[in-house]
Design a protein around this motif. Structure first.
Motif, PDB file in Angstrom:
ATOM      1  N   LEU A  90       9.309   2.792 -58.945  1.00  0.00           N
ATOM      2  CA  LEU A  90       9.505   3.631 -60.125  1.00  0.00           C
ATOM      3  C   LEU A  90       9.879   2.772 -61.325  1.00  0.00           C
ATOM      4  O   LEU A  90      10.802   1.958 -61.247  1.00  0.00           O
ATOM      5  N   PRO A  91       9.206   2.958 -62.461  1.00  0.00           N
ATOM      6  CA  PRO A  91       9.653   2.283 -63.685  1.00  0.00           C
ATOM      7  C   PRO A  91      11.056   2.759 -64.064  1.00  0.00           C
ATOM      8  O   PRO A  91      11.479   3.854 -63.685  1.00  0.00           O
ATOM      9  N   GLU A  92      11.752   1.946 -64.807  1.00  0.00           N
ATOM     10  CA  GLU A  92      13.132   2.265 -65.158  1.00  0.00           C
ATOM     11  C   GLU A  92      13.249   3.602 -65.878  1.00  0.00           C
ATOM     12  O   GLU A  92      14.198   4.352 -65.668  1.00  0.00           O
ATOM     13  N   ASP A  93      12.277   3.911 -66.742  1.00  0.00           N
ATOM     14  CA  ASP A  93      12.373   5.150 -67.511  1.00  0.00           C
ATOM     15  C   ASP A  93      12.003   6.380 -66.690  1.00  0.00           C
ATOM     16  O   ASP A  93      12.048   7.505 -67.196  1.00  0.00           O
ATOM     17  N   GLN A  94      11.620   6.190 -65.418  1.00  0.00           N
ATOM     18  CA  GLN A  94      11.304   7.323 -64.554  1.00  0.00           C
ATOM     19  C   GLN A  94      12.300   7.489 -63.407  1.00  0.00           C
ATOM     20  O   GLN A  94      12.147   8.376 -62.575  1.00  0.00           O
ATOM     21  N   ARG A 134       5.712  15.828 -61.050  1.00  0.00           N
ATOM     22  CA  ARG A 134       4.817  14.754 -61.493  1.00  0.00           C
ATOM     23  C   ARG A 134       4.852  13.543 -60.562  1.00  0.00           C
ATOM     24  O   ARG A 134       4.002  12.659 -60.664  1.00  0.00           O
ATOM     25  N   ASP A 135       5.837  13.490 -59.680  1.00  0.00           N
ATOM     26  CA  ASP A 135       5.992  12.359 -58.775  1.00  0.00           C
ATOM     27  C   ASP A 135       5.484  12.758 -57.393  1.00  0.00           C
ATOM     28  O   ASP A 135       6.056  13.623 -56.731  1.00  0.00           O
ATOM     29  N   GLY A 136       4.390  12.126 -56.955  1.00  0.00           N
ATOM     30  CA  GLY A 136       3.793  12.491 -55.673  1.00  0.00           C
ATOM     31  C   GLY A 136       4.733  12.297 -54.502  1.00  0.00           C
ATOM     32  O   GLY A 136       4.762  13.111 -53.568  1.00  0.00           O
ATOM     33  N   ALA A 181       0.281  23.838 -59.030  1.00  0.00           N
ATOM     34  CA  ALA A 181       1.678  24.120 -59.372  1.00  0.00           C
ATOM     35  C   ALA A 181       1.926  24.013 -60.869  1.00  0.00           C
ATOM     36  O   ALA A 181       2.832  24.661 -61.403  1.00  0.00           O
ATOM     37  N   GLN A 182       1.122  23.219 -61.555  1.00  0.00           N
ATOM     38  CA  GLN A 182       1.302  23.078 -62.996  1.00  0.00           C
ATOM     39  C   GLN A 182       0.959  24.354 -63.753  1.00  0.00           C
ATOM     40  O   GLN A 182       1.306  24.489 -64.926  1.00  0.00           O
TER      41      GLN A 182
END
Length: 394
Positions: free
Chosen positions: A261-265, A304-306, A386-387
């Motif tokens: 995961l990137p830091e902003d996520q 948004r995160d699988g 789901a969106q």
């Protein structure tokens, strides 16, 4: 499907080789007959030339839409009561007020400033002596019995009484019903999640399943259950519990944190929210319940995160398939906590077990093999469907 496409490609390659070989030097230039890849047609129906292979039809999967019953049923109905107020009221006083016409005026003591406001506005607010009254009703009783005067009932006093009744009702429900059910439910989900993890070892879902074990292990520990934390999840669960007990403010959640995961996520949790307050300070059981429900309610599985969506799908199946030690289905225990809470304090804002469960049935099938949650195409279909569900309102 992939096998059929490869087989079709092989057949087309063979046809192409046959066609080319028929046009090599020294060979007959008459094209050799080739087998048709289309079903036999009736006379008069158009057919593709024998030497022209049919186009490959890409099979697409329709993205299911949310079924109409995707949301859970209502706990109870609440009919609004129509109230009609008169347009005008007879009697009363005219402003500015003539204090000599006010009945009972001689029984109160007001300052010059308060008298001026009373004359100008028809009312004045006089603060009581600090510590003289603890509740609204004590003020009204003084006016009724000591001064024998009518009392003006303010709306804030009514809401205050309503809040006291509400708080007492909620406290009794939590102590007598919700806490015992939550303990049994959490123990069952911890056991089922660990069983899922054991079955999924060595598969792409091993890590999502392990994170769920740690998730329920934290809840079990917060409730004071005797269920031991599985060794595989002890590190993550222990790190979460340390942050919760330290009220450590904003920090990355160890169970949600991943190296990819990137830091902003990365999920940031405010661990200062686990300090019991209000009536939850009245007993150790209520303090434990408060922290556990905060844990369950604040941590989120982001669509948004699988990886997190796979965790949520495993959790839904765990809830559906778990049976508590007393024989109660986990779904019934969950509903016996969630539904009354919805009626009292309002529906959860985020998508929950109801929405994910119905949508999972539409995409993966009813009671699917949990390994199917690793299917990337089906997972994509689930996320896209789901969106279309209503987003959070806050």
């Amino acid at each position: 499907m992939e096998y059929n496409r490869k087989r079709l490609f092989t057949v087309l390659s063979v046809i192409l080789l046959v066609t080319l070989s028929c046009n090599l030097p020294g060979r007959s230039t008459q094209p050799a007959p080739t087998p048709s890849l289309l079903p036999a047609t009736k006379a008069g129906e158009p057919t593709l030339p024998a030497t022209q292979p049919p186009p490959i039809q890409e099979e697409t999967q329709a993205i299911p839409t949310a079924p109409p019953e995707v949301h859970g049923r209502a706990f109870a109905s609440y009919p609004l009561i129509a109230v009609k107020m008169p347009a005008t009221f007879s009697g009363g006083y005219a402003l500015p007020l003539d204090l000599s016409t006010v009945q009972g005026f001689d029984k109160v003591s007001l300052s010059e400033g308060q008298l001026s406001l009373l004359t100008q506005n028809g009312f004045v607010v006089a603060a009581p002596t600090p510590g003289e009254y603890r509740e609204f009703y004590q003020v009204y009783e003084t006016m009724r019995y000591d001064f024998e005067q009518p009392a003006f009932i303010t709306t804030d006093s009514v809401f205050h009484i309503y809040h006291l009744i509400f708080d007492k009702m909620l406290r009794d429900l939590e102590t007598s019903h919700f806490i015992p059910k939550l303990e049994v439910l959490t123990a069952a989900l911890l056991d089922t999640s660990y069983a899922q993890y054991q079955r999924l070892k060595g598969t792409p879902l091993e890590e999502p399943a392990l994170r769920n074990v740690a998730f329920f292990a934290v809840a079990a520990n917060l409730l004071g259950l005797q269920n031991p934390i599985p060794a595989e999840a002890a590190g993550m669960a222990g790190a979460e519990l340390a942050l919760i007990e330290a009220h450590a403010g904003f920090n990355k959640s160890p169970i949600w944190d991943r190296t990819d995961l990137p830091e902003d996520q990365k999920l940031i949790e405010d661990y200062s929210q686990y300090i019991p307050r209000g009536h939850y300070t009245r007993s150790e059981a209520l303090q434990r319940y408060f922290k556990t429900m905060m844990w369950y309610g604040r941590l989120t599985f982001r669509l948004r995160d699988g990886f997190e969506t796979q965790r949520s799908l495993l959790l839904v199946q765990a809830l559906r398939n778990s049976v508590a030690a007393d024989g109660s289905p986990a779904t019934a225990l969950w509903e016996n906590i969630y539904d009354p809470t919805v009626f009292i304090v309002g529906k959860a804002d985020d998508l929950s077990y109801h929405e994910y469960g119905v949508l999972s049935d539409a995409v993966f099938g009813v009671n699917p093999a949990i390994a199917s949650f690793a299917d990337e195409q089906l997972l994509t279909n689930f996320v896209e469907a789901a969106q279309h569900l209503p987003p959070p309102q806050v």
